[in-house]
Write an enzyme that holds these catalytic residues in place. Structure first.
Site: not given
Ligand code: AMP
Length: 280
Positions: A32, A35, A38
């Site tokens: 969640g 941004h 995601h």
């Molecule tokens: P998180 O909510 O931080 O666990 O991230 C969920 C997914 O979004 C994971 O696969 C992350 O690697 C990906 N993600 C997070 N930040 C970025 C970003 N800046 N660019 C691309 N993917 C991202």
């Protein structure tokens, strides 16, 4: 229309109907506080599949006792609005009890890849990730799942997990989305003060500088040390690692070889930033 699920039974009913109709299903797992990074994964999922499921679960087992589980940003209303606007099919919102009912006793550990870097700094983190992602896969049974290269070690771990356990799921890694100044988008960036935010892009800049040094044939270890010192001298409060590794095995490298990756993690106050870039 976005369908929201908090019950596994209803989620399964719906996804079973999709599968029966021949639809291809993509899963985008998240914690969640969504941004644009995601949302880029979600848009890619929509191109790859007929139905897209986004999961939001702030997984307690991947946070250490002194980490930010309690203060991790939770912006459910905004997340729902963003996913609705994109036309996502399903939002899977399990609660803690649905994920880890009383008596839950399984732990999945992927060895090797997880032992250094994030795994060394955050003991237990990757067991939590591997276990919850295996559960999310079992719950949603996707044909494909999309992850960000932002969490590069995590992406490698998921590929290993799926291969080792013969899961028939295609794992797609997407490039890191960045702010104009190079800072990788992250849910935790909101915790940076204005002064810290101004310093933060240096992490990416030092990775780029190291990439150039390695590309020009300079010695690896001195280049990594210079990058580390530049971070410390310019306002980072700690550097957990700056490493040059094999892009697949994540084994550290002291000399140049094709298919490499630079990984880094550093702290600005109580906020920890991670980043990585390819060295081709
Ligand atoms: P998180 O909510 O931080 O666990 O991230 C969920 C997914 O979004 C994971 O696969 C992350 O690697 C990906 N993600 C997070 N930040 C970025 C970003 N800046 N660019 C691309 N993917 C991202």
């Amino acid at each position: 229309m976005l369908q929201m699920f908090t019950s596994l039974e209803f989620l399964r009913e719906t996804t079973a109907a999709w599968r029966a109709a021949g639809a291809r299903i993509a899963l985008v797992p998240t914690m969640g506080a969504l941004h644009a990074g995601h949302l880029a994964l979600v848009k890619h999922a929509q191109q790859l599949a007929d139905r897209v499921i986004v999961s939001i679960f702030v997984n307690p087992t991947q946070f250490g006792p002194n980490e930010d589980f309690a203060s991790y940003p939770r912006t459910e209303k905004d997340d729902i609005a963003a996913l609705t606007q994109l036309g996502v099919d399903a939002l899977w919102l399990p609660n803690r009890e649905a994920m880890y009912p009383p008596g839950f006793a399984t732990n999945i550990r992927v060895s090797g890849i997880t032992e250094r870097y994030e795994g060394a700094i955050r003991p237990g983190h990757f067991d939590g990730v591997a276990t919850v992602v295996a559960k999310l896969f079992a719950q949603t049974q996707p044909h494909t799942a999309i992850f960000g290269e932002k969490d590069y070690q995590q992406l490698c771990l998921i590929k290993r997990l799926v291969s080792d356990l013969d899961m028939d799921i295609s794992i797609i890694g997407m490039p890191t989305l960045r702010e104009a100044d190079g800072l990788a988008l992250s849910s935790r960036n909101r915790f940076l003060s204005d002064a810290q935010r101004a310093i933060a892009p240096l992490l990416h800049q030092q990775l780029q500088w190291s990439q150039q040094q390695i590309g020009q044939g300079h010695a690896i270890t001195p280049a990594l040390n210079t990058a580390r010192n530049a971070l410390l001298q310019n306002g980072f409060h700690g550097v957990d690692y700056v490493a040059y590794v094999d892009a697949e095995t994540l084994a550290p490298r002291e000399t140049y070889a094709a298919n490499g990756r630079l990984l880094a993690a550093a702290r600005l106050g109580s906020t920890r930033l991670i980043d990585n870039i390819a060295v081709e």
